[in-house]
Each structure stands twice: as structure tokens, then as C-alpha cells.
Design a protein around this motif. Structure first.
Motif, short mmCIF file in Angstrom:
data_model
loop_
_atom_site.label_atom_id
_atom_site.label_comp_id
_atom_site.label_asym_id
_atom_site.label_seq_id
_atom_site.Cartn_x
_atom_site.Cartn_y
_atom_site.Cartn_z
N VAL A 78 1.72 -4.30 -3.35
CA VAL A 78 1.65 -4.19 -1.84
C VAL A 78 2.20 -3.16 -1.39
O VAL A 78 2.15 -2.71 0.01
N SER A 79 4.00 -3.85 -1.51
CA SER A 79 4.80 -3.28 -0.54
C SER A 79 4.94 -1.89 -1.17
O SER A 79 4.77 -1.13 0.36
N SER A 80 4.31 -1.06 -2.17
CA SER A 80 4.40 -0.10 -2.40
C SER A 80 3.42 1.09 -1.54
O SER A 80 3.24 2.28 -1.15
N VAL A 81 2.13 0.19 -1.60
CA VAL A 81 0.31 0.92 -0.69
C VAL A 81 1.71 0.90 0.64
O VAL A 81 0.73 1.80 1.25
N LYS A 82 1.71 -0.30 1.37
CA LYS A 82 2.36 -0.28 2.74
C LYS A 82 3.11 0.61 3.10
O LYS A 82 3.72 1.72 4.13
N THR A 83 4.13 1.15 2.67
CA THR A 83 5.30 1.64 1.70
C THR A 83 4.64 3.94 2.26
O THR A 83 4.71 3.99 3.38
N GLN A 84 3.59 3.35 1.86
CA GLN A 84 3.52 5.56 1.39
C GLN A 84 1.83 5.32 2.35
O GLN A 84 1.79 6.23 3.34
N MET A 85 0.82 3.96 3.03
CA MET A 85 0.59 4.36 4.40
C MET A 85 1.27 4.59 5.59
O MET A 85 0.25 5.34 6.76
N LEU A 86 2.09 3.27 5.31
CA LEU A 86 3.41 3.99 7.14
C LEU A 86 3.83 5.59 7.36
O LEU A 86 4.11 5.05 8.21
N GLY A 87 3.84 5.76 6.40
CA GLY A 87 4.31 7.06 5.63
C GLY A 87 3.63 7.86 6.87
O GLY A 87 4.17 9.04 7.22
#
Length: 343
Positions: A84-93
Motif C-alpha cells: 500500500v505504501s509503495s502504491v501511494k508513493t508512486q501515485m503521489l509522485g
């Protein structure tokens, strides 16, 4: 774990081992019950076979048993949290690119036409959630459709509790609608401002004075969508129009309004629209009331003016100066000049 299992576990810890017959004797239960307790403690990892002696069970400390029992689940949760953290990081980027591209799009496009009602509702929900400062609404017409006010109430209360200043503009005719009155009473108690006026141009919603939603016009064969206005100059102009309508409207606090003033305001509006030549159906639509109610008001006006026809009403209106200085029909047929002589 029940009381019997807890007592059996304590007995096993005391002896350093679990023997079914001894547990049954110590607890005063049958060996069948002791077997059930053994199965429960084994499932909870509180008993395990002694190394080298698989038939002999020994007690395990609760912390070690808990680690053994929930360890796989904790590992799975950690993996999911990392995913989940990885997906959020990519999306927020992508946020900087999104806002910059949207800024350029907004500069190039003054408005969007949203014809799909489902997409429109999603946009309204999004802006309702994002709204932080002020929500302005203009809603012409009389009684709301069934259930509309019940659906709107929790959304409005949520915005008020988040510190959003909510202002509603309705037409005078909603003051006799029970559902609207209940809604207004609830939201004004939480800080909303509500006013009514005789006429409103059209439905309008403005969020934070940044974006405005206007109804789609001239639509046939489907439910109308909306025009979404984002261009700052256009939005600022719509805000000025709203503020102008607001300044001329009467505060609406159920139980405290002056019914006489509102009735006089409606009377003047009906006379003015009649003077402009509008028929009963158009007058009713402009003022957000039923045709029957409109005709009842017209009949009362004619009675007060001591006239037996619209023509005579027009003459009396001109003589009494009820439409103000701007109304100055010439000639004997004042009623016709004012449009009141039309059927």
C-alpha cells in the motif's frame, strides 16, 4: 480459552508437562473433557510435543505461543502495508504533474460541459469534500423533490462542522414546504445562512469562489447535466451576481420570519410579471409555485384592487402606483399597456 483450559494450562506449567489422565483427575473432569482441553491448548500453541518425545506434551510460554500463532498473519499484514505504501508513493509522485497540467488546462478551457449525470454527481461529491471556505447555492423553484432534503442534510452538516460557510438562496415559496423548513431549521442551527427572494435566475453552486456549476440548457431526451466554470474572471462575475441576489433577499429562519413582508413581496412580483404580459403558467414557473396557487394569489390581488377583470386591475395598479416610478403606461388602456389586459 475457557476456565477449564486455563486451569489445565496452569496445572501443566506446575508439573512441566501435560498428561491427560492427571489433568482429568486434578480438575475433576472426564478424560473426554481433558482431551478437548488438550486440543484447545494445542491449537493455541500453548502445548507442543517435547523434542525427541512426540507423544509427550509440554507447556509453552504465552508470549512464545502468541508469536507462533499470529506470526504468519503479522508477516502478511506487513507485506500488505508495504505494498500500500509503495502504491501511494508512486501515485503521489504524479501530483505535481497533475496540478500543473490541470492549471494549464484551466487556463485554456473556461468551462466544461458535463452531460453524464453520474460523472456530474461524482464531481459535485469531490468538490463538496474539497470545499474548505464557502459554499454558495441558488435553488429556484418551490418544494424540493421527495427525499432530497433528507439526503442533503448530513452533507451540509458535515461541511458546516468542517468550518465551511454555507449560504442557501431559495424562492419565497419554499417557506411553506415542510421538508425544506425542517432542513433550514437544522442547518441554520449549525451556522448556515439561508435567504429567500421572489425570483432566482437559475440553479447555481459555487465552491470556495473557485468553481461554479450551472445547469445545462436546451436539453431534450435526457436529464440535463451542468456547465463547470473554472475561469477566475467568470467565476468572480458569478459570485458578484450571487452576492447581488443575496443582498436583496430576506433572511429565512423558520419561526422568526415576517410573513407579511414576504406576502407583500410575492404580491408585487406577481403584479410585475402580469404587467410584463406573462400568463399564469409563466408567472407560476418564475415564482416557483403551482399554477393553482398562482391563480389564487391573482384572484386575491384582484379582490384587493376591487376589480372584476385583469384590464381593470391594470388600470388600478397604474392609478395606485403599485409598480413604482418605472411603471408609467400612457393612454386610457393602461391595463393593456401594462400587459394585464391579456388573457
Amino acid at each position: 480459552m475457557d476456565d477449564a483450559s486455563a486451569s489445565a494450562y496452569q496445572h501443566a506449567v506446575l508439573l512441566g508437562r501435560f498428561v491427560r489422565a492427571e489433568v482429568a483427575s486434578a480438575l475433576g473432569v472426564t478424560e473426554q473433557e481433558a482431551g478437548r482441553v488438550e486440543e484447545a491448548l494445542t491449537t493455541l500453541r500453548l502445548l507442543r510435543p517435547m523434542p525427541g518425545r512426540p507423544d509427550e506434551l509440554v507447556p509453552v510460554s504465552p508470549d512464545a505461543a502468541a508469536a507462533d500463532l499470529v506470526g504468519p498473519a503479522e508477516a502478511e499484514i506487513r507485506e500488505m502495508q508495504q505494498a500500500v505504501s509503495s502504491v501511494k508513493t508512486q501515485m503521489l509522485g504524479l501530483l505535481p504533474a497533475y496540478f500543473e497540467t490541470r492549471r494549464r488546462r484551466n487556463q485554456a478551457e473556461a468551462f466544461d460541459v458535463i452531460s453524464d449525470v453520474g460523472v456530474l454527481q461524482s464531481m459535485l461529491d469531490e468538490w463538496g469534500t474539497r470545499c474548505r471556505v464557502e459554499l454558495l447555492t441558488s435553488q429556484p423553484g418551490g418544494s424540493r423533490r421527495p427525499g432530497a432534503m433528507e439526503t442533503a442534510l448530513p452533507l451540509t452538516l458535515d461541511r458546516l462542522h468542517r468550518g465551511v460557510h454555507v449560504r442557501h438562496l431559495y424562492q419565497h415559496t419554499v417557506r411553506s414546504d415542510l421538508a425544506t423548513t425542517d432542513y433550514v431549521r437544522a442547518v441554520t442551527a449549525e451556522g448556515a445562512d439561508v435567504r429567500t427572494t421572489d425570483e432566482l435566475v437559475d440553479r447555481m453552486l459555487i465552491y470556495d469562489r473557485e468553481v461554479a456549476f450551472l445547469p445545462e440548457q436546451h436539453v431534450e431526451g435526457r436529464s440535463p447535466g451542468a456547465i463547470v466554470v473554472r475561469e477566475p474572471t467568470l467565476v468572480a462575475f458569478l459570485c458578484k451576481v450571487y452576492d447581488h441576489m443575496w443582498a436583496g433577499a430576506a433572511p429565512f429562519t423558520p419561526g422568526e420570519e415576517d410573513a407579511t413582508d414576504i406576502a407583500d413581496d410575492l404580491k408585487r412580483s406577481i403584479i410585475r410579471l402580469m404587467a410584463q404580459g406573462h400568463k399564469d403558467e409563466m408567472v407560476a414557473r418564475r415564482l416557483g409555485m403551482s399554477v393553482r396557487t398562482c391563480r389564487r394569489h391573482i384572484a386575491r390581488i384582484m379582490e384587493e384592487m376591487e376589480s372584476t377583470s385583469r384590464f381593470q386591475t391594470g388600470v388600478n395598479v397604474a392609478l395606485y402606483g403599485l409598480l413604482g416610478a418605472d411603471f408609467s403606461p400612457s393612454g386610457a388602456a393602461a391595463g393593456e399597456a401594462a400587459g394585464l389586459g391579456t388573457s
